[in-house]
Design an enzyme around this catalytic site. Structure first.
Site, PDB file in Angstrom:
ATOM      1  N   CYS A  92       0.804  -1.224   0.000  1.00  0.00           N
ATOM      2  CA  CYS A  92       0.000   0.000   0.000  1.00  0.00           C
ATOM      3  C   CYS A  92       0.835   1.272   0.000  1.00  0.00           C
ATOM      4  O   CYS A  92       0.337   2.347  -0.338  1.00  0.00           O
ATOM      5  CB  CYS A  92      -0.947  -0.002   1.198  1.00  0.00           C
ATOM      6  N   HIS A 150      -3.102   6.963   2.523  1.00  0.00           N
ATOM      7  CA  HIS A 150      -3.516   5.675   1.968  1.00  0.00           C
ATOM      8  C   HIS A 150      -4.924   5.383   2.455  1.00  0.00           C
ATOM      9  O   HIS A 150      -5.233   5.512   3.639  1.00  0.00           O
ATOM     10  CB  HIS A 150      -2.555   4.571   2.414  1.00  0.00           C
ATOM     11  N   ASN A 184      -9.966  -0.166  -0.391  1.00  0.00           N
ATOM     12  CA  ASN A 184      -8.509  -0.181  -0.321  1.00  0.00           C
ATOM     13  C   ASN A 184      -7.961  -0.760  -1.621  1.00  0.00           C
ATOM     14  O   ASN A 184      -8.159  -1.932  -1.920  1.00  0.00           O
ATOM     15  CB  ASN A 184      -8.074  -1.029   0.886  1.00  0.00           C
TER      16      ASN A 184
END
Length: 325
Positions: A113, A252, A282
């Protein structure tokens, strides 16, 4: 050392939308449970013919158009992904060939990520030292390909997408400070156990569903908030700035509770934090990338603004980048 900035951005989101209502029919969950705990309402899912390179190419074309740069003008292509088309060759090489960017050096980065932030900082080093002039950085993921759709604790979280940025020398502003960090002792908190040299694909690994994302959500939550806060404070200190100087934080997009807890600890009002997690979930390396692109598109970022990119991911790895737009 040359000043380096972002001169173009682009994104690509697959057309298929998977809503919380859809997931209610697949696993034992509910829209209320997902929304309350994650902030996610829907996510995009790549079609059967779309791989990471396909998403990346579309985002890259938009970023190049925004930068007013032809593919032949690229010297470097870095793809951040944990869902490459294949183990090798690199997804960056596949993107290069499709774009016709024949002059570009290509490689992938695997930093989960935090991959987009990692790639931005790596590209900055090459340009700042004069090794390369123009770099394309793309965060691209097809997480649906490694999501266990029978695991209600993880399948509600992830989506597919790609975001791209073109970096080059700028006369003023640009990247002000950067920071990267890692702690491999926490690698077990978020991983895909099989598919590599330790656990190659076998009937056993497939039967045990080891080719899917495995995550210790509670432990990740505890670490993520502190990591993102500490990382933000480090880059601000390096640049001689305070949180109050930041016009927009682009974190993020893992979990809205993590993001809001981070903002609270930094003393940042919610209107200075950009969110798109409700629409996309996500998307690993693509999350920060697409959020940056969307913030530019909707006018949340203006020339002269101070922007903070802040991300963490499996590894554990983390990074932040402070930019004067």
């Amino acid at each position: 050392m040359k000043k380096v900035g972002i001169i173009g951005v682009g994104e690509y989101l697959p057309k298929k939308i998977l809503t919380n209502a859809d997931l209610e029919k697949m696993v034992d969950t509910s829209d209320e449970w997902i929304t309350t705990r994650t902030g996610i309402k829907e996510r995009r899912i790549a079609s059967s013919h779309e791989a990471a390179s396909d998403l990346a190419i579309n985002a890259a074309k938009e970023a190049l158009k925004d930068a007013r740069l032809k593919p032949q003008g690229l010297d470097l292509i870095i793809i951040a992904t944990i869902t490459p088309d294949m183990q090798f060759p690199s997804t960056a090489c596949l993107v290069q060939a499709n774009l016709g960017a024949k002059n570009a050096v290509c490689f992938d980065i695997s930093a989960a990520c935090a991959g987009f932030v990692y790639a931005i900082i790596v590209a900055q080093q090459f340009i700042a030292r004069g090794t390369y002039k123009n770099a394309l950085v793309v965060g691209t993921e097809v997480l649906s390909s490694i999501t266990d759709w029978d695991d209600r604790s993880t399948c509600v979280l992830f989506g597919d997408g790609a975001g791209a940025a073109v970096l080059s020398e700028v006369k003023s502003g640009g990247i002000l400070s950067t920071y990267l960090g890692s702690d491999g002792s926490m690698a077990n908190l978020l991983m895909m156990p099989a598919g590599g040299s330790r656990n190659p694909a076998t009937h056993k690994t497939i039967d045990k569903r080891l080719h899917y994302i495995k995550m210790e959500g509670n432990e990740i939550f505890k670490s993520a908030v502190k990591i993102m806060v500490d990382t933000a404070q480090i880059v601000l200190k390096q640049a001689g700035l305070k949180c109050s100087d930041v016009d927009l934080v682009i974190p993020h997009q893992a979990n809205v509770r993590i993001i809001m807890a981070m903002a609270k600890r930094l003393g940042l009002p919610s209107d200075r934090v950009f969110l798109n997690i409700e629409k996309y979930g996500n998307m690993s390396s693509a999350s920060t990338a697409t959020a940056l692109c969307e913030a530019v598109k909707v006018g949340r970022i203006k020339k002269g603004d101070i922007i903070l990119l802040d991300a963490f991911g499996a590894g554990l790895v983390w990074g932040a980048c402070l930019i004067k737009w």
